[in-house]
Write a protein that holds these residues in place. Structure first.
Motif, PDB file in Angstrom:
ATOM      1  N   GLN A  15       0.828  -1.207   0.000  1.00 50.53           N
ATOM      2  CA  GLN A  15       0.000   0.000   0.000  1.00 50.53           C
ATOM      3  C   GLN A  15       0.864   1.259   0.000  1.00 50.53           C
ATOM      4  OE1 GLN A  15      -2.748   0.772   3.367  1.00 50.53           O
ATOM      5  NE2 GLN A  15      -4.279   1.181   1.793  1.00 50.53           N
ATOM      6  N   THR A  30      -9.069   4.575   2.460  1.00 50.94           N
ATOM      7  CA  THR A  30      -8.045   3.532   2.368  1.00 50.94           C
ATOM      8  C   THR A  30      -6.897   3.788   3.344  1.00 50.94           C
ATOM      9  OG1 THR A  30      -6.902   4.681   0.561  1.00 50.94           O
ATOM     10  CG2 THR A  30      -8.603   3.074  -0.043  1.00 50.94           C
ATOM     11  N   TRP A  79     -11.683  -4.275   4.177  1.00 54.09           N
ATOM     12  CA  TRP A  79     -10.926  -4.166   2.924  1.00 54.09           C
ATOM     13  C   TRP A  79     -11.726  -4.691   1.739  1.00 54.09           C
ATOM     14  CZ3 TRP A  79      -7.232  -1.661   0.683  1.00 54.09           C
ATOM     15  CH2 TRP A  79      -6.751  -2.117  -0.537  1.00 54.09           C
ATOM     16  N   LEU A 112     -13.923  -1.971   0.739  1.00 51.78           N
ATOM     17  CA  LEU A 112     -13.134  -0.910   0.107  1.00 51.78           C
ATOM     18  C   LEU A 112     -12.740  -1.299  -1.314  1.00 51.78           C
ATOM     19  CD1 LEU A 112     -10.752   0.139   3.018  1.00 51.78           C
ATOM     20  CD2 LEU A 112     -12.467   1.594   1.950  1.00 51.78           C
TER      21      LEU A 112
END
Length: 292
Positions: A200, A224, A272, A275
């Motif tokens: 990330q 995020t 997640w 997302l």
């Protein structure tokens, strides 16, 4: 006379502790330090009672105090567990507390999803209200190149799903008193969490849009980014559990510290998935994808 003071209930009466007041003091200093740090970064002044506080050190002092309280308070909790204070009733209440904490975290992320959907479903109003660079009345806003969801984001999705599997493996190993399986599963989970954070960080460093340049970037990085912070916290949580497992702290019948970490990690996994599908896939549908 001794019988009059003998404990005949399942509740744990906590001894007087300095941690609540120190936690409040640390949080206050850190909040004050956060304001002074931002004034310092902007070249401004922040005076309190005649003292100039526009510097980063007030925040770091508060942060250090909060970390100290976290270590001391949780160390006391572990000690109480070893002393037998965590009875059936106390353990149930610890579970209620963790459930309520995760419920509050769910509502925290609901706020960021709400902000994202409000901006994406009503782009004209959101873009006009934000007064940021990109216009066009579409979502993503005109001029935005999105990240390819089938590149780094799908890698991170696989990483987190694998980590959910390994932490479940570790839990089942503990229930069957398999110390080797517990340590192996926890080690893999911690490594996968670190790998997710590294991927990330690389994705953020190469993102084709910035936080402050559009409402798309602002909502994307807030949602995020806070999830990434939760992954970091969960990784530390599990790393502490790994250290405790190596010390032999957990038993098949008493291991709520690890169980709470596993609950938290599964929560991070589920967030997640939402997302990924809502922001990366649906939120960038039809927009030009950035090269590389």
């Amino acid at each position: 006379m001794a019988d009059a003071h003998q404990k005949n209930h399942d509740y744990h009466i906590i001894d007087p502790s300095p941690w609540p007041i120190l936690a409040s003091l640390g949080a206050f200093i850190m909040a004050l330090g956060g304001v002074s740090y931002m004034r310092y970064l902007n070249g401004g002044s922040f005076k309190v009672a005649g003292f100039e506080l526009a510097n980063p050190w007030v925040f770091y002092i508060g942060f250090a105090l909060v970390l100290y309280v976290m270590y001391g308070w949780w160390a006391d909790t572990v000690k109480e567990a070893h002393e037998g204070a965590h009875t059936r009733v106390v353990s149930l209440h610890l579970r209620y507390g963790m459930i309520m904490f995760i419920a509050s975290e769910v509502m925290f992320f609901v706020a960021w999803f709400w902000a994202y959907f409000d901006a994406s479903l009503y782009p004209n109003e959101a873009i006009q209200a934000s007064r940021l660079l990109y216009t066009g009345g579409t979502w993503p806003p005109k001029g935005i190149e999105v990240l390819d969801p089938w590149h780094l984001p799908i890698y991170n999705t696989v990483i987190l799903l694998l980590s959910g599997t390994t932490v479940t493996w570790a839990h089942h190993a503990l229930l069957h008193n398999d110390r080797k399986g517990l340590i192996q599963g926890l080690t893999l989970t911690v490594l996968l969490g670190m790998f997710f954070s590294a991927v990330q960080a690389y994705e953020y460093a190469h993102a084709p849009f910035a936080f402050k340049s559009s409402i798309y970037g602002a909502t994307f990085f807030m949602a995020t980014g806070f999830h990434g912070f939760h992954v970091l916290v969960g990784t530390i949580f599990l790393a502490v559990c790994l250290i405790r497992a190596l010390r032999g702290d957990f038993t098949p019948k008493q291991h709520f510290g690890f169980e709470a970490a596993a609950w938290y990690w599964h929560f991070v996994d589920v967030v997640w998935l939402f997302l990924f599908f809502c922001i990366y896939v649906w939120g960038g549908w039809g927009a030009p994808v950035a090269a590389g």
